[in-house]
Structures are given as structure tokens and as C-alpha cells.
Design a protein around this motif. Structure first.
Motif, PDB file in Angstrom:
ATOM      1  N   PHE A 208     -35.190  77.759  53.372  1.00 45.58           N
ATOM      2  CA  PHE A 208     -35.904  76.489  53.482  1.00 45.58           C
ATOM      3  C   PHE A 208     -34.883  75.370  53.697  1.00 45.58           C
ATOM      4  CE2 PHE A 208     -38.527  79.272  50.938  1.00 45.58           C
ATOM      5  CZ  PHE A 208     -39.823  79.021  51.358  1.00 45.58           C
ATOM      6  N   ILE A 281     -39.977  68.825  48.991  1.00 42.57           N
ATOM      7  CA  ILE A 281     -40.134  69.319  50.360  1.00 42.57           C
ATOM      8  C   ILE A 281     -41.475  68.889  50.952  1.00 42.57           C
ATOM      9  CG2 ILE A 281     -40.303  71.390  51.801  1.00 42.57           C
ATOM     10  CD1 ILE A 281     -38.370  72.788  49.981  1.00 42.57           C
ATOM     11  N   LEU A 286     -43.226  72.844  53.477  1.00 39.21           N
ATOM     12  CA  LEU A 286     -42.959  74.088  52.760  1.00 39.21           C
ATOM     13  C   LEU A 286     -43.693  75.252  53.416  1.00 39.21           C
ATOM     14  CD1 LEU A 286     -41.536  75.070  50.035  1.00 39.21           C
ATOM     15  CD2 LEU A 286     -43.848  75.075  49.102  1.00 39.21           C
ATOM     16  N   GLN A 289     -42.239  76.150  56.889  1.00 42.21           N
ATOM     17  CA  GLN A 289     -40.977  76.889  56.811  1.00 42.21           C
ATOM     18  C   GLN A 289     -41.199  78.314  56.306  1.00 42.21           C
ATOM     19  OE1 GLN A 289     -37.460  74.613  55.294  1.00 42.21           O
ATOM     20  NE2 GLN A 289     -38.927  72.947  54.995  1.00 42.21           N
ATOM     21  N   TYR A 290     -42.034  78.458  55.300  1.00 41.57           N
ATOM     22  CA  TYR A 290     -42.238  79.787  54.718  1.00 41.57           C
ATOM     23  C   TYR A 290     -42.855  80.757  55.729  1.00 41.57           C
ATOM     24  CZ  TYR A 290     -43.835  83.529  51.654  1.00 41.57           C
ATOM     25  OH  TYR A 290     -44.052  84.762  51.082  1.00 41.57           O
ATOM     26  N   ASN A 293     -40.212  81.144  58.962  1.00 37.56           N
ATOM     27  CA  ASN A 293     -38.890  81.734  58.753  1.00 37.56           C
ATOM     28  C   ASN A 293     -39.026  83.196  58.347  1.00 37.56           C
ATOM     29  OD1 ASN A 293     -37.802  79.270  59.340  1.00 37.56           O
ATOM     30  ND2 ASN A 293     -37.296  78.733  57.229  1.00 37.56           N
TER      31      ASN A 293
END
Length: 476
Positions: A208, A281, A286, A289-290, A293
Motif C-alpha cells: 500500500f 489512507i 485502501l 490498492q488492495y 495490487n
């Protein structure tokens, strides 16, 4: 030196370790060819994560020493250090919104620190330095197809590009610096009776980013700490970056990741475990990104020997991949390059002996740091909050400051702030731990013996303290 007399090396892998090896060989006068499967990292189109590598690295003494000994009067080292951020210790967070956290200095005695370094920037600095060297050829987009190590003229490497075109090259030495899933190591196993052990732990990781403060543009957390949110079976960490952001990583059991299927699941998870991180964040960022990624495994590799005769050798993660919890992966890789080149310098006319000496010295050290890295996961995710750990850390630091003749040091300081061999550090730490247990037992016995005997309590403590010192001295 004429080209006909110049020794030649083919290095597979242009990451930080492979690039550093290229610089060492170049400064020794070798002709250097480096093959890299991916494109040139210095081109913006190639500057994406996508490699199973974290964006940020912890640079400590062993890595710095590797840069120090290139042979360029520390020019590159000074450039690298200019773009790093000192981290004086850990900042332990409980997860409460608005709380700063509790600092734990790495070295309160001498004030030493590790540094946060941007992996891509460091790699680019190494590649730029290579490109300035005469006799260095950088070949991006080429994959190792095969090696022939028993030919009369030298080691032959065959590489292929994305279009299927092939090239062959005969060199004095092939160096595998191509990571944990090394193609060179795979080829080397055809020539060497190699022990190979690969271990995956039940932990995945996801990266993150905490952006700079939206109003002030400054760091949103203390910039000179490695931030940890320890949660027994999982943890979240944050490392500062030069652009005032933080590169963060969630480490958790695979079943935790499997249970998070929706944005609601994710927000519920962070609300329970890391509410302050969620607030910093933001829910939207959040989730973005989670779910975008990668969720990647952690692998640990021990192998050996590291070479075949005078023709091929492996270094870095190709030889000793480790979990990232001691921040020693790249540092150990740089140290391996330093050790390898030490033996090559000592045996200029006997490359076979140099490689054998390298394997003999490096294998026990590499195995030791692989083990220490695995152990440190337990410390980071849970030990840093336990009273026993904090007491032992305080005792070791107090002894180092006030009774240095005892030679007591924290394990972390021996690993991160020195260049003693990892295997020696491990043995010393285990011996020191046994001595500390005897000391604590002696003090406890003395205290109990004196309990209830007011007149004799000071004598009991004297006996206990004397026994404590004797126990430490016996360890030595």
C-alpha cells in the motif's frame, strides 16, 4: 588491458545485486555483459512494481559496505546515501486513531540507524554507473535459455529475446543474480549435486501507499522510523520515502486474504485491526490498492554449493532468498558480492579456488541469515510488545553502554550495524541468550533467598549480582 587478455563475465540479472557485481568486475578489469529478462528500468514505461519486490528497502551497514568497496573511492556510495532517509528505530502502533506510537530506538547506545532506500532509484543509480564504464554491455529483454559449462574455451551462455532471436556468448565466468526463481541455478543443478530447500510460510503480503498530507504536503507519520502495527498473527508496516509518502505492507495469513472478498470485508478488517491506517489512507484508496495490487507469497531458499568449478556461481536471492523481516535481503546480497570479489582478488590466477572459497565461507553465513530472518517475523508481529522482549532489550543495551567489557550486544545491532559473519552472530546471540538466562535465574534466586531476611538482603543481592557477572564472563 587488451581485449584478448581481458577476462570476461556474463551476469544474468540486472537487479541491484547483479548490477553491483557488474561494477565490481568492471573495476577489476573484466569485460562485463549483463543480461536482464525485463526492460530497462530507467525507462518510465518499465518502471512498475510487477516483480514481487517491495518498492522500498532497508539499507544497513552490510549493504553500505558492499557499495563502499566497489573501487570508485565511494563516489557511488555517497550518491546513494544522498537519497536515503535515516530510520533511528521502530515506531510501534496500537492502532488507536490519533496516537503517535511508541518509539524503540535500534541503537540508543551509539545512535546508529538504518536507511530507507527506494529500490528502483538505487537500481537506476547502479545501472547509470555501469553504463559509464568501458567494457560493460547491458542487454535488456534477453532470457537465459541454456548454459554449457564444460567446453574447452570457457562457459557458454545462450539467450533469447522476445522475438525468438538467440545469441550465444563464451565467457570465463557466468554469474547468476537472477533472483529466487533463478534460471542460472536451475541450469547449475545439472552440473552440481546441489542441496536445495524451498520453504513458503503461511503468509501473503500486499503493498500500500500513504500519500503526503493533503494540506501540508508533509509526512503523515514520523519520517525517521520504521512503523509497525503488530497484531500477533499479522502486521502492517510503513517505511518512509523521499517524496514524503510511505510504502506500506500488510503481512497476514493466507486465510485472512481469502476472507476479504469485497470492499466491505476490507473496511471491516481494517476497522478492527488498523483503524488509524484506514483513517490516514482513506477507504476508497485502501480498497483500490488492495484489489489492484498483487497478493504475493513469501519464500525462503537455502541451497549449496554455490558454484561449479571455475565456470559458474550464484549470488543474492539465487543463492539465499529470505523472508523480508530482518531487512537483510539486499544487504546480504551486496555482502555476497563483496565476499565473492574478495576471494577472486586473493586468487587472481585460480578462479576455481576463488569460487570454492566463496562457497565455503558464504554458505554457513547465508543459511544463518535465512534462519534469523524467519525468526524475526515472530518478533516483529508480536515480540516487540511483550515485556520479556523489552526487558531483555533494555538489559542488553544497558550492558553495552555501562559495562562494555562484557561484550553484550543486541542481536539486531550485530546483524544491522556490523560486518561480523552472520554465522558468528547467530552463535554469539545463542550463547549470549543462554548466559542471560543464567543471570536472570541467579538474580531471582538471590532475591528469593533474601526475602524475609532484612538484615541479609543486601548480602543476597551482592551474591546474586556477582553470580550474574560471573555468568556473563563464563560465556566469553
Amino acid at each position: 588491458m587488451s581485449d584478448s587478455k581481458r577476462k570476461s563475465v556474463a551476469i544474468v540479472g540486472a537487479g541491484p545485486v547483479g548490477a553491483l557485481a557488474g561494477l565490481y568486475f568492471s573495476h577489476l578489469g573484466w569485460a562485463v555483459t549483463i543480461y536482464e529478462l525485463r526492460g530497462d528500468l530507467r525507462l518510465p514505461s518499465n518502471r512498475t512494481l510487477g516483480s514481487g519486490k517491495s518498492i522500498n528497502l532497508a539499507l544497513s551497514e552490510r549493504g553500505i559496505n558492499g557499495l563502499r568497496n566497489i573501487g570508485d573511492n565511494e563516489i557511488l556510495l555517497n550518491k546513494v546515501l544522498e537519497f536515503t532517509i535515516p530510520m533511528v528505530g521502530r515506531m510501534i502502533h496500537k492502532g488507536k486513531i490519533g496516537e503517535e506510537g511508541e518509539g524503540q530506538d535500534y541503537d540508543p547506545v551509539l545512535g546508529r540507524f538504518i536507511r530507507s532506500a527506494d529500490r528502483a532509484l538505487l537500481n537506476m543509480q547502479l545501472l547509470d554507473a555501469l553504463e559509464e564504464r568501458e567494457g560493460v554491455e547491458l542487454m535488456f529483454g534477453w532470457k537465459l535459455r541454456g548454459m554449457k559449462l564444460q567446453g574447452p574455451e570457457g562457459a557458454e551462455v545462450e539467450v533469447v529475446d522476445a522475438e525468438g532471436q538467440t545469441q550465444t556468448k563464451i565467457v570465463n565466468l557466468v554469474v547468476g543474480a537472477d533472483g529466487a526463481h533463478s534460471a542460472v541455478r536451475n541450469q547449475l543443478q545439472r552440473h552440481v549435486r546441489m542441496y536445495y530447500e524451498q520453504t513458503y510460510i503461511n503468509t501473503l503480503w500486499c503493498e500500500f501507499n500513504i500519500q503526503p498530507h493533503p494540506v501540508t504536503g508533509d509526512f503523515q507519520l514520523s519520517k525517521n522510523h520504521l512503523h509497525i502495527w503488530p497484531k500477533q498473527t499479522q502486521m502492517f508496516i510503513a517505511i518512509p520515502s523521499m517524496d514524503k509518502s510511505f510504502t506500506c505492507t500488510l503481512f497476514a495469513p493466507e486465510e485472512c486474504f481469502d476472507a476479504i472478498k469485497t470492499k466491505v470485508d476490507l473496511i471491516t478488517f481494517f476497522t478492527e485491526h488498523y483503524p488509524d491506517v484506514l483513517k490516514i489512507i482513506g477507504a476508497e484508496s485502501l480498497a483500490d490498492q488492495y484489489f489492484n495490487n498483487e497478493h504475493l507469497p513469501l519464500v525462503s531458499i537455502r541451497t549449496g554449493p554455490y558454484h561449479y568449478k571455475d565456470r559458474c556461481v550464484i549470488i543474492g536471492d539465487a543463492a539465499h532468498a529470505m523472508v523480508p523481516f530482518y531487512g537483510q535481503g539486499m544487504n546480504a546480497g551486496f555482502e555476497s558480492v563483496n565476499v565473492l570479489m574478495k576471494h577472486i582478488r586473493e586468487n587472481p590466477n585460480d578462479l576455481g579456488k576463488a569460487l570454492q572459497d566463496y562457497t565455503d565461507e558464504r554458505k554457513p553465513d547465508a543459511w544463518a541469515i535465512v534462519e534469523l530472518a524467519m525468526r524475526n517475523y515472530d518478533e516483529m508481529r508480536s515480540g516487540v510488545t511483550k515485556r520479556g522482549y523489552l526487558l531483555r532489550k533494555w538489559v542488553e543495551e544497558a550492558c553495552a553502554k555501562w559495562v562494555p567489557r562484557l561484550g553484550v550486544k543486541t542481536l539486531y545491532s550485530m546483524v544491522s550495524f556490523g560486518n561480523d559473519r552472520y554465522s558468528m552472530v547467530l552463535r554469539k546471540a545463542e550463547s549470549q541468550g543462554r548466559a542471560e538466562e543464567r543471570v536472570f535465574a541467579a538474580v531471582l534466586v538471590a532475591a528469593l533467598a533474601g526475602a524475609g531476611y532484612r538484615a541479609g538482603i543486601w548480602r543476597a543481592l551482592q551474591v546474586g549480582l556477582r553470580a550474574s557477572v560471573d555468568a556473563f564472563m563464563q560465556r566469553r
